[in-house]
Design a protein around this motif. Structure first.
Motif, PDB file in Angstrom:
ATOM      1  N   GLN A   1       7.642 -41.492   5.659  1.00  0.00           N
ATOM      2  CA  GLN A   1       6.705 -40.104   4.299  1.00  0.00           C
ATOM      3  C   GLN A   1       7.270 -38.793   5.171  1.00  0.00           C
ATOM      4  O   GLN A   1       7.733 -38.678   6.030  1.00  0.00           O
ATOM      5  CB  GLN A   1       5.564 -40.439   4.710  1.00  0.00           C
ATOM      6  CG  GLN A   1       5.113 -41.283   3.209  1.00  0.00           C
ATOM      7  CD  GLN A   1       3.259 -42.063   4.020  1.00  0.00           C
ATOM      8  OE1 GLN A   1       2.613 -40.590   4.533  1.00  0.00           O
ATOM      9  NE2 GLN A   1       2.602 -42.701   3.160  1.00  0.00           N
ATOM     10  N   ASN A   2       7.319 -37.778   4.149  1.00  0.00           N
ATOM     11  CA  ASN A   2       7.731 -36.682   3.863  1.00  0.00           C
ATOM     12  C   ASN A   2       6.800 -35.666   5.057  1.00  0.00           C
ATOM     13  O   ASN A   2       5.561 -35.647   4.114  1.00  0.00           O
ATOM     14  CB  ASN A   2       7.940 -35.436   3.442  1.00  0.00           C
ATOM     15  CG  ASN A   2       8.226 -34.506   3.653  1.00  0.00           C
ATOM     16  OD1 ASN A   2       8.075 -33.754   4.783  1.00  0.00           O
ATOM     17  ND2 ASN A   2       8.551 -33.446   2.492  1.00  0.00           N
TER      18      ASN A   2
ATOM     19  N   ALA B   1      -1.634 -38.917  12.559  1.00  0.00           N
ATOM     20  CA  ALA B   1      -2.010 -37.441  12.350  1.00  0.00           C
ATOM     21  C   ALA B   1      -1.431 -36.320  12.751  1.00  0.00           C
ATOM     22  O   ALA B   1      -0.617 -35.065  12.296  1.00  0.00           O
ATOM     23  CB  ALA B   1      -3.633 -37.392  11.227  1.00  0.00           C
ATOM     24  N   ARG B   2      -1.927 -36.597  14.631  1.00  0.00           N
ATOM     25  CA  ARG B   2      -1.670 -35.639  15.479  1.00  0.00           C
ATOM     26  C   ARG B   2       0.068 -36.143  15.481  1.00  0.00           C
ATOM     27  O   ARG B   2       0.867 -34.597  16.422  1.00  0.00           O
ATOM     28  CB  ARG B   2      -2.545 -35.955  16.530  1.00  0.00           C
ATOM     29  CG  ARG B   2      -3.323 -35.895  16.404  1.00  0.00           C
ATOM     30  CD  ARG B   2      -4.404 -35.425  17.897  1.00  0.00           C
ATOM     31  NE  ARG B   2      -5.737 -35.723  17.660  1.00  0.00           N
ATOM     32  CZ  ARG B   2      -6.840 -36.340  17.600  1.00  0.00           C
ATOM     33  NH1 ARG B   2      -6.357 -37.579  17.673  1.00  0.00           N
ATOM     34  NH2 ARG B   2      -7.989 -36.521  17.170  1.00  0.00           N
ATOM     35  N   ALA B   3       0.631 -36.905  14.721  1.00  0.00           N
ATOM     36  CA  ALA B   3       2.053 -36.689  15.044  1.00  0.00           C
ATOM     37  C   ALA B   3       2.777 -36.134  14.603  1.00  0.00           C
ATOM     38  O   ALA B   3       3.275 -36.454  13.140  1.00  0.00           O
ATOM     39  CB  ALA B   3       2.715 -38.631  15.737  1.00  0.00           C
ATOM     40  N   ARG B   4       3.517 -35.191  14.481  1.00  0.00           N
ATOM     41  CA  ARG B   4       5.105 -34.271  13.857  1.00  0.00           C
ATOM     42  C   ARG B   4       5.517 -35.155  13.418  1.00  0.00           C
ATOM     43  O   ARG B   4       5.994 -34.625  12.103  1.00  0.00           O
ATOM     44  CB  ARG B   4       5.034 -33.225  14.795  1.00  0.00           C
ATOM     45  CG  ARG B   4       4.272 -31.959  15.256  1.00  0.00           C
ATOM     46  CD  ARG B   4       5.027 -30.703  15.741  1.00  0.00           C
ATOM     47  NE  ARG B   4       4.289 -29.660  16.360  1.00  0.00           N
ATOM     48  CZ  ARG B   4       3.250 -29.067  14.929  1.00  0.00           C
ATOM     49  NH1 ARG B   4       3.119 -29.208  14.049  1.00  0.00           N
ATOM     50  NH2 ARG B   4       1.815 -28.033  15.400  1.00  0.00           N
ATOM     51  N   ARG B   5       6.221 -35.794  14.001  1.00  0.00           N
ATOM     52  CA  ARG B   5       7.348 -37.159  13.684  1.00  0.00           C
ATOM     53  C   ARG B   5       6.765 -38.369  13.583  1.00  0.00           C
ATOM     54  O   ARG B   5       5.748 -38.883  14.715  1.00  0.00           O
ATOM     55  CB  ARG B   5       8.773 -37.004  14.301  1.00  0.00           C
ATOM     56  CG  ARG B   5       9.441 -35.122  14.859  1.00  0.00           C
ATOM     57  CD  ARG B   5       9.958 -35.099  15.560  1.00  0.00           C
ATOM     58  NE  ARG B   5      10.213 -35.662  16.722  1.00  0.00           N
ATOM     59  CZ  ARG B   5      10.976 -35.899  17.600  1.00  0.00           C
ATOM     60  NH1 ARG B   5      12.241 -35.682  17.165  1.00  0.00           N
ATOM     61  NH2 ARG B   5      11.110 -36.273  18.800  1.00  0.00           N
ATOM     62  N   ALA B   6       7.224 -39.128  13.346  1.00  0.00           N
ATOM     63  CA  ALA B   6       7.167 -40.893  13.183  1.00  0.00           C
ATOM     64  C   ALA B   6       7.030 -40.885  14.536  1.00  0.00           C
ATOM     65  O   ALA B   6       6.498 -41.685  15.175  1.00  0.00           O
ATOM     66  CB  ALA B   6       7.567 -41.944  11.807  1.00  0.00           C
ATOM     67  N   GLU B   7       8.359 -40.712  15.411  1.00  0.00           N
ATOM     68  CA  GLU B   7       8.442 -41.283  16.322  1.00  0.00           C
ATOM     69  C   GLU B   7       8.007 -40.807  17.840  1.00  0.00           C
ATOM     70  O   GLU B   7       7.667 -41.557  19.423  1.00  0.00           O
ATOM     71  CB  GLU B   7      10.108 -41.172  16.713  1.00  0.00           C
ATOM     72  CG  GLU B   7      10.352 -39.454  17.088  1.00  0.00           C
ATOM     73  CD  GLU B   7      11.144 -39.132  15.199  1.00  0.00           C
ATOM     74  OE1 GLU B   7      12.010 -38.345  15.436  1.00  0.00           O
ATOM     75  OE2 GLU B   7      11.079 -39.911  14.639  1.00  0.00           O
TER      76      GLU B   7
END
Length: 210
Positions: free
Chosen positions: A47-48, A92-98
């Motif tokens: 997701q974006n 929610a806190r992760a700016r990127r999936a990784e």
């Protein structure tokens, strides 16, 4: 979500009420990112995140903080809703999936499995375990759920199994699992997604899913 907020106003001292609000706020924050322009479902890790609603996330995190503070003040632990909200908060806190804190998610699923055991929780725990310890560890948990009556006809079981098999390079088995999952779902868009993943296995394409 509106009813949950009303309930929190009526029972402000109940940790699980705020846990429920937190869960619903954070899950609702992803609504616009879950579906593509053609109506196809978009998996969480694809997701974006710029389309996630920051206001709903802030409200959810604040409600989770209230749930945790009340639980501590009352000498108890987080309940099932608050634990699920804490899992959602990790995404929610992760700016990127990784950047996702998978070790914490796995630990939270361990706690949830103890507090509110169910085959679906165990299937989700398997995904988190796979992200932390590798697909073979997750697959061992999933394989233990194959004969579970409550998951008979539940398309996400073969879907998760197919994903883990694909990551292990067992593409023929993965393709069969994706096709089986596609045959179980009544959602046409979801079926197309699963058949696409089956096709990727057949062609040997590399893909990542969650």
């Amino acid at each position: 979500l509106r009813l949950a907020r009303i309930l929190a106003g009526l029972a402000p001292g109940e940790p699980e009420v705020h846990g429920l609000v937190a869960l619903l706020e954070i899950q609702a924050s992803r609504a616009h990112a879950r579906v593509g322009e053609s109506g196809e479902p978009i998996l969480l890790l694809d997701q974006n995140r710029a389309r996630w609603d920051p206001l709903l996330i802030r409200r959810g995190l604040a409600a989770l903080d209230r749930a945790a503070a009340l639980a501590v003040a009352q000498g108890g632990a987080l309940g099932p809703y608050a634990l699920q909200a804490a899992i959602a908060a990790c995404h929610a806190r992760a700016r990127r999936a990784e950047d996702t804190d998978w070790p914490r998610i796995a630990a939270l699923y361990d706690a949830l499995a103890q507090d509110a055991p169910s085959p679906v929780v165990e299937l989700n725990r398997a995904v988190a375990v796979a992200m932390v310890f590798g697909p073979a560890e997750g697959l061992a948990i999933v394989d233990g759920l194959i004969a579970e009556p409550a998951l008979k006809g539940y398309h996400l079981l073969p879907s998760v199994r197919g994903d883990l098999l694909a990551k292990l390079g067992r593409l023929d088995e993965a393709r069969a699992e994706f096709e089986r999952a596609a045959g179980m779902t009544r959602n046409g868009r979801e079926r197309a997604l699963l058949l696409g993943r089956a096709g990727a296995c057949e062609s040997g394409s590399v893909f990542t899913t969650q």
